[in-house]
Design an enzyme around this catalytic site. Structure first.
Site, PDB file in Angstrom:
ATOM      1  N   ASP A 123      -2.370  -1.372  28.984  1.00  0.00           N
ATOM      2  CA  ASP A 123      -1.528  -0.312  29.553  1.00  0.00           C
ATOM      3  C   ASP A 123      -0.267  -0.920  30.148  1.00  0.00           C
ATOM      4  O   ASP A 123       0.843  -0.417  29.955  1.00  0.00           O
ATOM      5  CB  ASP A 123      -2.264   0.421  30.689  1.00  0.00           C
ATOM      6  CG  ASP A 123      -3.486   1.173  30.191  1.00  0.00           C
ATOM      7  OD1 ASP A 123      -3.517   1.516  28.999  1.00  0.00           O
ATOM      8  OD2 ASP A 123      -4.394   1.410  31.012  1.00  0.00           O
TER       9      ASP A 123
ATOM     10  N   HIS B 288     -10.804   5.620  35.171  1.00  0.00           N
ATOM     11  CA  HIS B 288      -9.567   5.098  34.578  1.00  0.00           C
ATOM     12  C   HIS B 288      -9.057   6.048  33.486  1.00  0.00           C
ATOM     13  O   HIS B 288      -7.893   6.471  33.505  1.00  0.00           O
ATOM     14  CB  HIS B 288      -9.851   3.699  34.008  1.00  0.00           C
ATOM     15  CG  HIS B 288      -8.703   3.050  33.306  1.00  0.00           C
ATOM     16  ND1 HIS B 288      -8.032   1.960  33.823  1.00  0.00           N
ATOM     17  CD2 HIS B 288      -8.110   3.314  32.111  1.00  0.00           C
ATOM     18  CE1 HIS B 288      -7.082   1.594  32.977  1.00  0.00           C
ATOM     19  NE2 HIS B 288      -7.096   2.400  31.923  1.00  0.00           N
ATOM     20  N   GLU B 289      -9.953   6.426  32.578  1.00  0.00           N
ATOM     21  CA  GLU B 289      -9.540   7.304  31.477  1.00  0.00           C
ATOM     22  C   GLU B 289      -9.210   8.706  31.992  1.00  0.00           C
ATOM     23  O   GLU B 289      -8.277   9.353  31.502  1.00  0.00           O
ATOM     24  CB  GLU B 289     -10.627   7.380  30.391  1.00  0.00           C
ATOM     25  CG  GLU B 289     -11.043   6.044  29.771  1.00  0.00           C
ATOM     26  CD  GLU B 289      -9.887   5.225  29.232  1.00  0.00           C
ATOM     27  OE1 GLU B 289      -8.823   5.794  28.908  1.00  0.00           O
ATOM     28  OE2 GLU B 289     -10.040   3.988  29.147  1.00  0.00           O
TER      29      GLU B 289
ATOM     30  N   GLY C 225       0.785  -1.229   0.000  1.00  0.00           N
ATOM     31  CA  GLY C 225       0.000   0.000   0.000  1.00  0.00           C
ATOM     32  C   GLY C 225       0.815   1.276   0.000  1.00  0.00           C
ATOM     33  O   GLY C 225       0.272   2.362   0.114  1.00  0.00           O
TER      34      GLY C 225
ATOM     35  N   HIS D  76      -5.637   8.654  33.117  1.00  0.00           N
ATOM     36  CA  HIS D  76      -4.704   8.809  31.987  1.00  0.00           C
ATOM     37  C   HIS D  76      -4.648  10.272  31.556  1.00  0.00           C
ATOM     38  O   HIS D  76      -3.578  10.848  31.378  1.00  0.00           O
ATOM     39  CB  HIS D  76      -5.184   8.007  30.767  1.00  0.00           C
ATOM     40  CG  HIS D  76      -4.945   6.536  30.827  1.00  0.00           C
ATOM     41  ND1 HIS D  76      -3.715   5.985  31.090  1.00  0.00           N
ATOM     42  CD2 HIS D  76      -5.786   5.486  30.617  1.00  0.00           C
ATOM     43  CE1 HIS D  76      -3.812   4.655  31.039  1.00  0.00           C
ATOM     44  NE2 HIS D  76      -5.062   4.328  30.755  1.00  0.00           N
TER      45      HIS D  76
ATOM     46  N   THR E 259       2.874  -0.047  -7.029  1.00  0.00           N
ATOM     47  CA  THR E 259       2.180  -0.231  -8.301  1.00  0.00           C
ATOM     48  C   THR E 259       1.856   1.117  -8.925  1.00  0.00           C
ATOM     49  O   THR E 259       2.048   1.336 -10.120  1.00  0.00           O
ATOM     50  CB  THR E 259       0.870  -1.018  -8.076  1.00  0.00           C
ATOM     51  OG1 THR E 259       1.149  -2.143  -7.260  1.00  0.00           O
ATOM     52  CG2 THR E 259       0.276  -1.465  -9.388  1.00  0.00           C
TER      53      THR E 259
END
Ligand code: ADP
Ligand code: ZN
Length: 629
Positions: A513, A434-435, A217, A438, A221
């Site tokens: 994580d 949790h997020e 990709g 982060h 070509t």
């Protein structure tokens, strides 16, 4: 593209003919079966029909022997006989071929006629199976002979077609974006194809073969096609994987055929995709090794065979250049190698800009941001991304592609489609904290971490939620401070779970994580020389499959020290994150609650919640100026 009919595609018609012959023969056999069944059923009908004509009596062979004197006429066809007895009754009899008996009957005055002419259907019944067998043998044999002599083995190629596209192409270098150096390298080839004489005069040797290597990709070509388009010469494309067949010698024939065709159409570009399928190093033994070796030899012979001014340029493509037989890379063969890397940020932007022209894209869509968020995407991936976005726009009833469509397409490609998974409320709550963990730690280290792009608790793929970062630029290396910050960010999700839900409520959701952090720590300690304790020595700790193996270059003592050091790094990062979150517990809680309420927060929204309005504006300005460069 105008497609010229090839000898190869004509073969299709050839095999169609054989198909028709077979079909006719097959039908004939069926017809015969039906007809013969039909005639036997007539007999049965005859026995039960009370018709005016008396049905013939049935005589067995021994009956015939006994009544041989009574027989008046007899006509024999195959094993069946019929006729009349001297008393006038008609009969049918089953006969065995017995000349003495026939002689005896005829001596008694009976007239005997033997009809050994068979009906055409009977002939077919006898001969068709034999003919079919012969035809099949001839078919195989002819293919083999064709393959060996290099002539067209129409049938066999029809059976295992070489896909080849050819013709003039409209693709030019304008259709290739972001790989300018590679384009530059091929410019010379275009020049040669256009002005052969100029090169001839000087006596310059032009490469006959160019090997394009690069991941799938990346536009190999496309680039080859563009060379043909720029030079306005025909483009032939085939794939190495089409050259191996069940019949040995077939690949050789196909190579000859393709080169013959190229010679007839020179100047031209002959493109062989997946050339590693024929050009693999010869030491690797496999089932059809011999066949491949012959095919490779033929390719080498052909490439050596045409003189430099023929005007055929062979362009091979592979994503495994390391697998190629070195004979292929010698001067006069694929002596020029062009490696196409995955596009960098600027390259991705250029490719996106090019393909974006095909779609109606809202002005608000920031393609620079899309480029930033697609590290590791190939040109084909980027094209696919835009197409997915367009599809999403249609599905959601948008008239133009909006930022949200692009977001959705990118997340879908990276993480899998959105899940409508039913989650328990307590799991959703835990995911939000949790997020938020982060996101907060990431913001705290915003000087050395990539800017947050968004945080979400919408499950996707295997992830229950995520915080995405958007690198400002492609990273080639990390500072020690960056590594430390990233380790803390990675472990902040788990730390938030502990802080808000208690040590015994933590979940397995931090699995990736933890894997990420451990990997980064191990890399820093054993490979990148970032640990003071271990020092600047490289220590093998993984085999080529990325599996952890014993430390090869290390004594047992060092191995133990390495394990301890990795643990220390990860533990430190974890306690750092935990301390940060505890100190700012109310802020993290605020973030988590916003996430619960809105499911997805953009980077700007998160920055606003944490820093207030002012800082957001400042950040946005910084971002803009980055985007411009
Ligand atoms: P490869 O042969 O390396 O596997 P292709 O040339 O088939 O890759 O690329 C597939 C498609 O991806 C192309 O048709 C084109 O639409 C897109 N593409 C890939 N690289 C580029 C590029 N550098 N510029 C523009 N489009 C690209
Ligand atoms: Zn996490």
């Amino acid at each position: 593209m105008k497609k010229e009919k090839l000898p190869f595609s004509k073969k299709k018609d050839g095999s169609l003919l054989y198909l028709i012959i077979f079909a006719v023969l097959f039908v004939a056999v069926i017809v015969r079966t039906i007809v013969s069944n039909g005639s036997s059923s007539n007999t049965i009908n005859g026995m039960f029909n009370h018709s005016a004509v008396k049905a013939p009596i049935e005589l067995s062979f021994s009956d015939v022997l006994r009544k041989s004197k009574d027989i008046k006429t007899m006509s024999i066809k195959g094993t069946e006989a019929k006729g009349t007895l001297k008393d006038g009754t008609t009969y049918r009899a089953t006969m065995a071929y017995d000349p003495t008996l026939l002689e005896k009957i005829s001596k008694n005055g009976a007239s005997i006629s033997i009809d050994d002419s068979k009906s055409w259907i009977e002939y077919l019944g006898t001969w068709v199976p034999i003919l079919m067998g012969l035809l099949f043998i001839w078919w195989i044999f002819r293919g083999l002979k064709g393959a060996q002599s290099g002539g067209l083995s129409r049938t066999l190629i029809g059976q295992n077609p070489t896909r080849i596209t050819m013709g003039k192409t409209k693709t030019t270098f304008k259709d290739v974006a972001g790989i300018d150096e590679e384009k530059q390298e091929l410019m010379e080839i275009v020049d040669f194809l256009k002005n052969k004489e100029k090169f001839k005069e000087v006596g310059a040797r032009v490469p006959r073969g160019i090997l394009l290597s690069g991941e799938p990709g990346t536009g190999k070509t496309l680039l080859a096609r563009a060379v043909a388009g720029e030079a306005n010469v025909p483009f032939f494309a085939t794939s190495g994987s089409d050259f191996s067949g069940i019949i040995v010698g077939l690949g050789v024939a196909k190579i000859k055929e393709i080169f013959d065709m190229a010679k007839r159409n020179a100047p031209c570009i002959l493109f062989i995709d997946e050339i590693d399928a024929i050009g693999q190093r010869r030491s690797q033994h496999s089932f059809n090794d011999q066949d491949r070796e012959q095919t490779l030899n033929q390719l080498l012979i052909e490439m050596d065979g045409f003189s430099n001014d023929t005007g055929i340029i062979v362009i091979g493509a592979t994503n495994r250049p390391d697998m190629l037989d070195s004979a292929l890379l010698r001067p006069g063969r694929f002596d020029r190698q062009v490696n196409i890397e995955l596009p960098d940020l600027a390259g991705r932007r250029a490719i996106l800009d090019l393909h974006a022209k095909k779609y109606k894209i809202a002005e608000s869509v920031n393609l620079q941001d899309v480029a930033r968020g697609t590290t590791g995407f190939s040109g084909a991936d980027l094209e696919n991304l835009l197409n997915e976005a367009a599809l999403h726009a249609v599905r959601s009833g948008n008239k133009v592609v909006e930022q949200s469509d692009v977001e959705e397409a990118r997340d879908k490609i990276l993480m899998g489609p959105k899940k409508n998974r039913k989650m328990r409320p307590e799991d959703i709550k835990l995911t939000a904290y949790h997020e938020a963990g982060h996101a907060f730690v990431s913001l705290h280290y915003s000087d050395v971490t990539d800017p947050i792009h968004k945080a979400t608790i919408v499950p996707r793929g295997r992830a229950l939620g995520m915080v995405q970062h958007l690198p400002v630029d492609d990273k080639v290396s990390m500072t020690l401070a960056e590594v430390r910050a990233n380790l803390s960010v990675a472990l902040a999700g788990r730390a938030a779970e502990e802080l808000f839900f208690g040590a015994d409520k933590i979940t397995t959701g931090a699995e990736s994580d933890i894997a990420m952090a451990t990997h980064l720590a191990r890399y820093s300690v054993t490979t990148a020389g970032l640990s003071k304790k271990i020092g600047t020595v490289a220590i093998n700790q993984a085999n080529t499959f990325g599996q952890r193996v014993a430390l090869e270059n290390a004594s047992e003592k060092t191995a133990e020290a390495v394990d301890n050091e990795i643990r220390v790094w990860v533990d430190n990062a974890h306690s750092d994150a935990f301390k940060l979150l505890s100190k700012n517990k109310s802020m993290v809680e605020k973030l988590a609650k916003e996430l619960l309420a809105r499911e997805t927060l953009t980077g700007d929204e998160i920055r606003e919640i944490v820093f207030g309005k002012k800082k957001t504006v400042k950040k946005a300005v910084v971002k803009k100026s980055n985007a411009k460069k």
